[in-house]
Design an enzyme around this catalytic site. Structure first.
Site, PDB file in Angstrom:
ATOM      1  CE  LYS A 172      -3.383   2.887   0.338  1.00 26.09           C
ATOM      2  NZ  LYS A 172      -4.261   2.999   1.515  1.00 26.09           N
ATOM      3  CE  LYS A 240      -1.980   7.952   7.205  1.00 24.82           C
ATOM      4  NZ  LYS A 240      -2.405   6.584   6.816  1.00 24.82           N
TER       5      LYS A 240
END
Length: 298
Positions: A172, A240
């Site tokens: 991811k 993030k």
């Protein structure tokens, strides 16, 4: 199946709905009572804490903003670890660091609980449609047990077993680093084309039919080209994720010059106050530098 679900934000709320609609016994928890009420109206049970949501469950999910949030929801006081029974499976749908995923796996395994890292890709539209890509790390047997629920959240063709604990998280992070980096490159390329006198939609159509076509660009069609920055994937979360990638590279002493530049672009966009907008809003930095907007209405 008895399922606990913690975190009912833009992504979590949409994913939980599919589990409820499929007839599973779902207990939900969120720090915001207003997020719980719509789930209860659909047939879920309200929980008073993460531990309460996980109590007696076969499977417990978290969908939260970052590593610290997940660790607190699982290992903190009143966390999932205090409620989930031995033999159950914990699956984290958040995007965290590989170290966080592996720590959770090792810690929960001592309690007889298998942990899976299951970060998702596809944004709020994919969550609403139930066709997310889900990248899973952890024990294969635990993945097989969680698979029926994961198939309700994601497209079964895109629910992927990636390997041991942390592998899903790594995949991811790689995916999001690529996607966010492409946004920065697209901003430079499109502002160049617009300043040279070609409309954004014409550039879009030409590139969409050529070798420069990307999924990231196609997301602009209903976003940037219409000046719609309503978050499908919020810029603060994108920032993030990029930082998770550059931090991972630093720990491995891996040079990542372009990625660190992308990291700085997202930090600057956060400082401008665009964190709650869609991640495509990062292109506004390049628009300012170029003195043009990627906007057909101008």
């Amino acid at each position: 199946m008895k399922i606990g679900f913690v975190g009912l934000g833009r992504m979590g709320g949409r994913m939980a709905r599919h589990l409820i609609s499929a007839g599973h016994q779902v207990r939900v928890y969120d720090m915001r009572p207003e997020a719980i009420a719509p789930m209860v109206a659909l047939g879920a049970e309200a929980a008073s804490s993460p531990a309460d949501a996980a109590r007696g469950a076969d499977l417990a999910f978290t969908s939260l903003p970052g590593p610290a949030d997940v660790m607190d929801a699982v290992m903190g006081e009143g966390g999932i670890a205090a409620g989930l029974p031995k033999g159950a499976v914990f699956a984290d749908l958040s995007t965290v660091s590989p170290e966080t995923s592996r720590e959770l796996h090792e810690t929960l395994l001592k309690q007889g609980i298998n942990a899976l890292d299951c970060p998702v890709s596809g944004g709020t539209k994919g969550a609403a449609a139930g066709n997310l890509c889900i990248m899973v790390g952890g024990d294969k047997e635990a993945f097989d047990r969680a698979r029926p629920a994961l198939d309700l959240i994601g497209d079964p063709q895109k629910v992927l077993y990636c390997g041991p604990a942390g592998a899903g998280t790594v995949c991811k992070i790689v995916n999001n680093l690529i996607g966010m980096s492409v946004r920065v490159v697209l901003a430079e390329a499109f502002t160049m084309g617009v300043k040279a006198g070609v409309s954004p939609s014409t550039i879009f159509e030409a590139v969409a039919k050529s070798s420069g076509d990307t999924a990231a660009m196609r997301q602009w069609k209903g976003g940037l080209l219409e000046r719609n920055f309503e978050p499908g994937f919020a810029l603060e979360l994108a920032a993030k994720d990029v930082r998770l990638a550059t931090d991972l590279a630093r720990r491995m002493r891996l040079p990542m010059a372009l990625s660190n530049y992308v990291d700085q672009q997202f930090i600057e966009a956060l400082e401008r106050g665009w964190g709650g907008e869609d991640s495509v809003a990062v292109v506004k930095l390049q628009e300012e530098r170029a003195g043009v907007e990627i906007d057909d209405s101008l």
